[in-house]
Design a protein around this motif. Structure first.
Motif, mmCIF file in Angstrom:
data_model
loop_
_atom_site.group_PDB
_atom_site.id
_atom_site.type_symbol
_atom_site.label_atom_id
_atom_site.label_comp_id
_atom_site.label_asym_id
_atom_site.label_seq_id
_atom_site.Cartn_x
_atom_site.Cartn_y
_atom_site.Cartn_z
ATOM 1 N N LYS A 162 0.815 -1.224 0.000
ATOM 2 C CA LYS A 162 0.000 0.000 0.000
ATOM 3 C C LYS A 162 0.851 1.278 0.000
ATOM 4 N N LYS A 163 2.003 1.185 -0.654
ATOM 5 C CA LYS A 163 2.861 2.359 -0.788
ATOM 6 C C LYS A 163 2.487 3.168 -2.019
ATOM 7 N N ILE A 164 1.768 2.524 -2.958
ATOM 8 C CA ILE A 164 1.252 3.217 -4.131
ATOM 9 C C ILE A 164 -0.194 2.793 -4.343
ATOM 10 N N THR A 165 -0.929 3.608 -5.092
ATOM 11 C CA THR A 165 -2.326 3.283 -5.391
ATOM 12 C C THR A 165 -2.387 2.370 -6.612
ATOM 13 N N VAL A 166 -3.570 1.813 -6.860
ATOM 14 C CA VAL A 166 -3.767 0.975 -8.036
ATOM 15 C C VAL A 166 -3.487 1.785 -9.302
ATOM 16 N N GLU A 167 -3.964 3.032 -9.336
ATOM 17 C CA GLU A 167 -3.749 3.896 -10.494
ATOM 18 C C GLU A 167 -2.260 4.131 -10.741
#
Length: 129
Positions: A105-110
Motif C-alpha cells: 500500500k505504498k502506491i495506489t492501483v492507479e
C-alpha cells in the motif's frame, strides 16, 4: 482562475488584464499559465516540492508519505500541466517491485497501472510543451 470552460472543457483565454492601482487595462488574448490548471492541493504539493528543492526523499521525511506515492503525485501534477519529464529513463521500476509496492500500500492501483504502462512503453497520446 478557470483554465477550462465549464461547459465544453476546452482551454479558456484571458482577454483583459487590469491594474487596480492606476486603472491601466490591457486587452488581448492571453493563455492561462500551466500552473492555472492545478487545484489548491496540487499547488501546495508543488510549493513543498520547491521548498525542498525537488527532493522527494526530504518530502517523504516531512510528510510521512512514501517516496513512490510522492513520485506518482508529481507525475499526476506534471500531466495536469501538460508536461513530461525530461529524462523518462531516470528510474526503471521492475514489474515485481510495482506489485510489491502495491501490496504494501505504498502506491495506489492507479499509480501501479501507470508504472506498468510506463515500463511497457505505453503512452496516452498526449504531447508535451
Amino acid at each position: 482562475m478557470l483554465p477550462r470552460c465549464p461547459v465544453c472543457g476546452k482551454p479558456m483565454k484571458v482577454i483583459q488584464l487590469r491594474c487596480d492601482d492606476d486603472g491601466v487595462t490591457v486587452s488581448g488574448s492571453f493563455e492561462a499559465p500551466s500552473f492555472a490548471y492545478l487545484d489548491e492541493e496540487d499547488t501546495r504539493f508543488i510549493m513543498m516540492f520547491l521548498r525542498t528543492k525537488g527532493n522527494l526523499k526530504e518530502m517523504e521525511r516531512l510528510t510521512g508519505i512514501g517516496y513512490f506515492a510522492l513520485r506518482g503525485r508529481l507525475d499526476k501534477v506534471l500531466e495536469k500541466m501538460g508536461l513530461t519529464p525530461i529524462d523518462e529513463d531516470e528510474e526503471q521500476v521492475d514489474s515485481n517491485d510495482v506489485y510489491k509496492l502495491l501490496k504494501e500500500k505504498k502506491i495506489t492501483v492507479e499509480e501501479a497501472i501507470a508504472l506498468l504502462k510506463k515500463k511497457r512503453g505505453e503512452t496516452d497520446g498526449r504531447t508535451s510543451e
